[in-house]
Design an enzyme around this catalytic site. Structure first.
Site, PDB file in Angstrom:
ATOM      1  N   LYS A  15       0.853  -1.193   0.000  1.00  0.00           N
ATOM      2  CA  LYS A  15       0.000   0.000   0.000  1.00  0.00           C
ATOM      3  C   LYS A  15       0.878   1.228   0.000  1.00  0.00           C
ATOM      4  O   LYS A  15       2.000   1.194   0.513  1.00  0.00           O
ATOM      5  CB  LYS A  15      -0.876   0.014   1.264  1.00  0.00           C
TER       6      LYS A  15
HETATM    7  N1  GLU Z   1      -7.158   0.326  -3.122  1.00  0.00           N
HETATM    8  C1  GLU Z   1      -7.971  -0.809  -3.382  1.00  0.00           C
HETATM    9  C2  GLU Z   1      -8.023  -1.717  -2.167  1.00  0.00           C
HETATM   10  O1  GLU Z   1      -7.843  -1.287  -1.050  1.00  0.00           O
HETATM   11  C3  GLU Z   1      -7.578  -1.522  -4.665  1.00  0.00           C
HETATM   12  C4  GLU Z   1      -6.225  -2.135  -4.663  1.00  0.00           C
HETATM   13  C5  GLU Z   1      -5.796  -2.678  -6.044  1.00  0.00           C
HETATM   14  O2  GLU Z   1      -6.608  -2.699  -6.960  1.00  0.00           O
HETATM   15  O3  GLU Z   1      -4.637  -3.064  -6.137  1.00  0.00           O
HETATM   16  O4  GLU Z   1      -8.323  -2.876  -2.256  1.00  0.00           O
END
Ligand code: GLU
Length: 482
Positions: A113
């Protein structure tokens, strides 16, 4: 009897501690080899970057993070968040959730993240582009953006536009990488994106609920019955996730959206609010204040505590916590946001019999469709391009035969009107994406549910989800010889 710890006595854990507590609760029910539990739980690395961008006549310094929780599979995957509240603890908690989420929906990624400490609304578009490109440059040069190692996506405060800038920045730095487009997902359709990604998380929330309501036993556990039709829903946050979830539930499944909570307060109407009208009002007026056809409360928290069947927190983490858990009246909570219920509140609500559909499952639609986009980018071809007309040709064969029968049987039987056109059409990319997402959400629910119902020591879906995920991550470490 469910007793609530006094929040003044028991300190609310941080977001990361909350995730760890939930992990520990599940790990305690497993028989992992010594050391492996710790290896899975800890965050592998967090990179902090501070960079300056010359804007409005002076240099502004920004702080950003990219955290990698687990590399048991690569690339690692997870969004990039733009918000002033971004910090290392939050990014690490979110990265951990990505590991478990990907394992649960069998997206072949580790967890990661990122975040940038910024108020995106405080900057003009061209300024934001320069800041985003510079952040992307800092990450890409350390392989923290890379199609085979680390693939970001949108999250709070970012969307297609930012992903397009990031992809372009990576391409400029890697001009001969034929797979450059796969360095980030959530891109616009004309820049390597995939149909259905924007609404994917909201669509996943809908599919999660539809699957839940296919099991009357589970519905009864939430002290509910029947289908989604007529169910009273309160949604917190009408952003990309909350809006799509609420609109699919209202317009396609007949749910009644009785409450909408936004930054500047909340709307409540037991007869049901029209999601699109509220969304249009917010777009025009910047918030829900002044909306004519509902009760407005300046303190959104009060609507979070209103009586409803389904509460969908789709905004920030930690909104249901030790200070308000006792007042939550929802029968079930669907965690469209990441970490909206703290570990303490989770324990209280579980004891009280509130069914919680956990974040790592409920909001996994986004990363699932990201997975499809990444595969599309690597295969350099749109889904369905090869099969669609062939599928139509085969359907045509069957229709020709049915037409003969239609003529032969005269008035005794005829094809249903529209059957031909509906049956003939081969699936396009959007239909395939929806089918893949639906299948994924159903499959993941089944795997959680099996654990939930087969083990007397597992009282809730969250613990079941952790058990499934941790077991899969452990299996992949074992396969790698660890
Ligand atoms: N930000 C989104 C999540 O928390 C999508 C993550 C992604 O598609 O890699 O799942």
């Amino acid at each position: 009897m469910t007793t609530m710890p006094d929040p003044k006595v028991i300190k609310e854990p941080s977001f990361r501690e909350s995730v760890d507590l939930m992990f520990n609760r599940a790990a305690a029910l497993m028989d992992l080899p010594p050391g492996l539990e710790e290896k899975i739980r800890v965050c592998n690395s967090t990179y902090t970057v501070r960079f300056g961008v010359r804007l409005r006549g002076q240099i502004h310094t920004f702080t950003g993070y990219r955290s990698v929780h687990s590399e048991h599979m690569e690339p690692v995957k997870g969004g990039i968040r733009f918000a002033t509240s971004v910090n290392q603890n939050e990014v690490e908690a979110l990265a951990a959730l990505m590991t478990y989420k990907c394992a649960l929906v069998e997206a072949p990624f580790g967890g990661s993240k990122g975040g940038l400490c910024i108020d995106p609304r405080a900057w003009e578009e061209d300024e934001l582009e320069r800041i985003t490109r510079r952040f992307a440059y800092e990450l890409a040069k350390r392989d923290l953006i890379n199609p085979s190692q680390n693939v970001p996506a949108p999250d709070m405060g970012t969307g297609e536009r930012e992903m397009a800038w990031i992809a372009d920045q990576y391409k400029r730095m890697n001009t001969t990488d034929i797979n450059a487009q796969a360095c980030v997902t959530g891109k616009p359709l004309h820049a390597g994106g995939i149909a259905g990604r924007v609404e994917a998380t909201g669509r996943g929330v809908q599919y999660a609920l539809k699957e839940f309501f296919r099991h009357p036993e589970d519905v009864a556990a939430a002290h509910l019955d029947g289908t989604l039709d007529g169910k009273r829903v309160i949604v917190q946050g009408l952003g990309n996730v909350g809006y799509h979830a609420a609109s699919f539930l209202q317009y396609e499944d007949g749910a009644k959206i009785i409450g909408i909570i936004e930054r500047d307060g909340a709307l409540f109407d037991p007869r049901g609010l029209d999601v699109d009208t509220v969304r249009a009002w917010i777009a025009k007026h910047g918030g829900v204040t002044g909306y004519p056809d509902a009760t407005h409360s300046a303190d959104g928290g009060t609507v979070l505590e209103e009586d409803c069947d389904i509460l969908i927190p789709a905004a920030l983490e930690g909104v249901i916590n030790l200070s308000n858990a006792t007042r939550i009246k929802a029968r079930m909570i669907v965690e469209a946001a990441n970490g909206p219920v703290t570990a303490g509140a989770d324990e209280y609500l579980r004891d009280k019999g509130v069914v919680i559909i956990p974040d790592m499952y409920a909001n996994a639609g986004g990363v699932t469709v990201s997975y499809f986009e990444w595969v599309k980018n690597l295969s350099h071809i749109r889904f369905g391009r090869m099969q669609r007309r062939q599928e139509e040709a085969r359907h045509q064969l069957l229709l020709d035969e049915l037409s003969r029968l239609d003529k032969y049987l005269g008035d005794a039987w005829s094809m249903t009107p529209n059957f031909k056109s509906r049956y003939l059409r081969g699936a396009d990319e959007l239909e395939l994406v929806r089918s893949g997402l639906d299948d994924t959400m159903r499959g993941a629910y089944q795997s959680m549910r099996e654990v939930w119902h087969s083990r007397p020591d597992v009282a809730d879906l969250r613990t079941a989800a952790y058990l499934v995920s941790i077991e899969r991550v452990a299996a992949s470490y074992r396969a790698a010889g660890l």
